[in-house]
Scaffold this active site. Structure first.
Site, PDB file in Angstrom:
ATOM      1  N   GLU A   1      41.031  36.494  38.503  1.00 28.08           N
ATOM      2  CA  GLU A   1      42.054  36.363  37.439  1.00 28.08           C
ATOM      3  C   GLU A   1      43.248  35.543  37.931  1.00 28.08           C
ATOM      4  O   GLU A   1      44.412  35.924  37.762  1.00 28.08           O
ATOM      5  CB  GLU A   1      42.534  37.752  36.988  1.00 28.08           C
ATOM      6  CG  GLU A   1      41.496  38.562  36.274  1.00 28.08           C
ATOM      7  CD  GLU A   1      42.103  39.780  35.570  1.00 28.08           C
ATOM      8  OE1 GLU A   1      42.983  40.434  36.150  1.00 28.08           O
ATOM      9  OE2 GLU A   1      41.709  40.068  34.423  1.00 28.08           O
TER      10      GLU A   1
ATOM     11  N   GLU B   1      33.870  41.356  33.193  1.00 28.12           N
ATOM     12  CA  GLU B   1      34.429  42.704  33.328  1.00 28.12           C
ATOM     13  C   GLU B   1      34.630  43.281  31.932  1.00 28.12           C
ATOM     14  O   GLU B   1      35.676  43.120  31.318  1.00 28.12           O
ATOM     15  CB  GLU B   1      35.767  42.684  34.072  1.00 28.12           C
ATOM     16  CG  GLU B   1      35.684  42.306  35.515  1.00 28.12           C
ATOM     17  CD  GLU B   1      37.010  42.521  36.213  1.00 28.12           C
ATOM     18  OE1 GLU B   1      37.776  43.412  35.800  1.00 28.12           O
ATOM     19  OE2 GLU B   1      37.297  41.769  37.160  1.00 28.12           O
TER      20      GLU B   1
HETATM   21  C1  LIG Z   1      45.181  43.229  31.092  1.00 27.96           C
HETATM   22  C2  LIG Z   1      44.495  43.283  32.428  1.00 27.96           C
HETATM   23  C3  LIG Z   1      45.302  42.677  33.510  1.00 27.96           C
HETATM   24  C4  LIG Z   1      44.923  43.186  34.850  1.00 27.96           C
HETATM   25  N1  LIG Z   1      43.476  43.138  35.083  1.00 27.96           N
HETATM   26  C5  LIG Z   1      42.792  44.234  35.331  1.00 27.96           C
HETATM   27  S1  LIG Z   1      43.356  45.839  35.217  1.00 27.96           S
HETATM   28  C6  LIG Z   1      41.803  46.618  35.685  1.00 27.96           C
HETATM   29  C7  LIG Z   1      40.916  45.464  36.166  1.00 27.96           C
HETATM   30  C8  LIG Z   1      40.864  45.355  37.709  1.00 27.96           C
HETATM   31  O1  LIG Z   1      42.169  45.260  38.256  1.00 27.96           O
HETATM   32  C9  LIG Z   1      40.041  44.115  38.100  1.00 27.96           C
HETATM   33  O2  LIG Z   1      40.036  43.969  39.515  1.00 27.96           O
HETATM   34  C10 LIG Z   1      40.669  42.864  37.506  1.00 27.96           C
HETATM   35  O3  LIG Z   1      39.844  41.742  37.828  1.00 27.96           O
HETATM   36  C11 LIG Z   1      40.778  42.992  35.993  1.00 27.96           C
HETATM   37  N2  LIG Z   1      41.502  44.213  35.694  1.00 27.96           N
END
Ligand SMILES: CCCC/N=C1\SC[C@@H]2[C@H](O)[C@H](O)[C@@H](O)CN12
Length: 557
Positions: free
Chosen positions: A122, A202
């Site tokens: 991300e 995911e």
């Molecule tokens: C709106 C989501 C933003 C943050 N992304 C998240 S919160 C739970 C999951 C894990 O952290 C995962 O490792 C992230 O890649 C995606 N994600």
């Protein structure tokens, strides 16, 4: 990519992170033993017929301490993490040159079970937005893994996130949960990848928990409906999380949303397979959806692993924590001790105060070994104390987990600013890193310290106890009736933080694999604020995830 991913539609697969900080505790010191044996894990997955999508980061988020980056990167205080900062890239390359050669022979192209590898995580959500960083990673991954393996990125399903998170040469995928519109979400992916498979890397089946918040709960019906919509489109879906987990020891991360929000020890995530690997209603709802798109494996579902309620275990207080702690020099992960003396008589209560952002993250204050109270990050930063010149003032400083997402994740720990007494700064501090885990793994304090007479006194103290199992070593869940907050070890294994006062979790998961049969199991508890007069633990055969402190008998003993 289509051949790869359609293959995965015929074969079960697991998507797994590799946390860099779990394997390189010090610069140039690597650990791939025991639970850290990545190669054994991948080979076991292959034996079980699982294909693997690997996510080695170097940043992984995952509500894991500092998103998987090693805290020693912060020894260079101005380092720009997740960027083309040469100091950061040098550490990344050194790490990838150790890890990726272990991966390459296990790639699908070389007869292995790894079908694709994610680069970063991300990245489009991160402020740096540094394309030369992604370009550098692409070059290193290609150099070490070869030209064939499918490399991809994952970003939130918004065009502005995909703008910074994607790169030519890395297949762009998205992540989103059941509350998103599937067409819009994949529309964002199509903006970057006009052809190739639709991939939700995911699909959120649940969510993470923070201390003091509610346990995540995402409707099984909603999750199943979203999955059906995606499979109807012919999309490829990885469920996050499919199997819940645990942030043992000090590995939980934190978030920063206006204030510091530490993540709980349990990473159950309300996932289809629970933290302990037990099937849930959500698993069966997902299974029903999948059965509409492809035949299910023949035969019954495997049963959940057996659990056992070992019952009540009495603990005994050993010498108060601080008398023992000062003899625990070494590498500290969870706790540091800061010690000074009162510079003058304080006969009327004086204000002991901490400057903003100086307590990272909780400070348990003792004066002459008498607990005075707790200072906390983004919380209470003042206490009244009184004493005589020369009295010993101790602050046991607890690290509650480094921020794992967003811009504020250069998350330094410790007493980062000077405390003052009635606005006059204190000085002459002695600082002790407390290598508690190493000492406990060598049997301390079971044999080393006499039982303490001062029962129930508030403040940091170690408690020990033992229990035998009835000839089995099954998973269990431990409850802390009447305890406040602390850390639990069994047979030297650090099971993580407990905090029943804060919740939501009221039990810690204890895998049967760390228990012994036919000899005593050693329990060590570091209680930080105050244990019950009758210090018992209660081992149950089921978890309590979401329970505020009630007045049931279980909570009062
Ligand atoms: C709106 C989501 C933003 C943050 N992304 C998240 S919160 C739970 C999951 C894990 O952290 C995962 O490792 C992230 O890649 C995606 N994600």
């Amino acid at each position: 990519p289509r051949r790869m991913l359609c293959l995965c539609r015929r074969c079960p697969l697991c998507m797994v992170y590799v946390p860099w900080n779990y394997h390189e505790p010090q610069p140039g010191v690597y650990d791939f033993t025991g639970d850290r044996d990545v190669e054994a894990f991948l080979d076991l997955a292959a034996e079980l017929g699982l294909l693997v999508i690997l996510r080695p980061g170097p940043y992984i988020c995952a509500e894991w301490d500092m998103g998987g980056l090693p805290a020693w990167l912060l020894w260079k205080a101005d380092i720009i993490l997740r960027s083309s900062d040469p100091a950061y890239l040098a550490a990344v390359d050194a790490w990838l040159h150790v890890l990726l050669p272990k991966i390459k022979p296990r790639l699908y192209q070389h007869g292995g079970n790894i079908i694709s590898v994610q680069v970063e995580n991300e990245y489009g959500s991160y402020y740096a937005c540094d394309p030369s960083y992604l370009q550098h990673l692409l070059g290193t991954f290609r150099a070490l893994l070869g030209p064939e393996v499918l490399l991809f990125t994952t970003d939130g399903a918004q065009v502005e996130e995909l703008r910074c998170g994607t790169l030519q040469g890395l297949y762009a995928t998205v992540d989103f949960g059941p509350d998103s519109n599937v067409t819009e979400a994949f529309g964002a992916q199509r903006h970057i990848e006009p052809r190739g498979p639709l991939v939700n890397s995911e699909y959120y089946t649940g969510w993470l928990d923070y201390w003091g918040g509610p346990h995540a709960s995402t409707s099984a019906t909603l999750v199943a409906r979203g999955l059906a919509d995606m499979l109807q489109l012919g999309a490829n879906v990885n469920m996050y999380m499919f199997h819940g987990g645990t942030n043992f020891a000090y590995w939980s991360g934190a978030d920063f949303k206006g204030q510091y929000k530490p993540v709980t020890t349990s990473y159950d995530y309300d996932a289809p397979l629970s933290e302990a690997g037990d099937p849930t209603e959500k698993l069966f709802a997902i299974r029903t959806v999948i059965s509409k798109f492809q035949p299910l494996p023949v035969g019954p579902m495997p049963p959940p692993a057996p659990k056992y309620a070992y019952g009540w275990v009495t603990l005994h207080k050993v010498n108060a924590c601080l008398e023992a702690c000062a003899v625990l020099p070494g590498l500290a992960h969870g706790f540091m001790l800061y010690r000074t003396q009162l510079p003058r008589d304080i006969l009327a209560p004086a204000m002991l105060s901490a400057p903003p952002h100086s307590i990272c993250d909780r400070g348990y204050v003792m004066l002459q070994k008498e607990y005075q109270g707790t200072l906390e990050r983004d919380g209470q930063t003042e206490l009244h104390v009184k004493g005589k010149a020369g009295d010993t003032l101790d602050v046991l400083l607890e690290n509650m987990g480094r921020i794992s997402f967003g811009a504020n994740f250069n998350d330094f720990k410790g007493l980062l600013g000077n405390l003052s007494l009635d606005s006059r700064p204190l000085s002459k501090w002695l600082i002790y890193p407390l290598a508690i885990d190493a000492a406990i793994q060598q049997g301390w304090p079971h044999a080393a310290l006499p039982k303490s007479s001062c029962r129930g006194r508030a403040g940091p103290a170690f408690y020990t106890g033992t229990f035998e199992t009835p000839g089995i070593a099954w998973d269990t869940f431990v409850k802390f009736p009447g305890w406040s907050k602390g850390q639990l070890w069994i047979n030297g294994f650090n099971l993580g933080r407990y905090w029943p006062h804060e919740g939501p979790q009221q039990t810690l998961f204890v895998p049967g694999s760390i228990l012994r049969v036919g000899c005593p199991n050693n329990i060590t508890v570091l209680e930080l604020e105050g244990a019950p007069l009758n210090p018992f633990l209660l081992f149950l055969d089921q978890p309590l995830f979401n329970r505020t402190l009630s007045h049931s008998p279980l909570d009062k003993k």
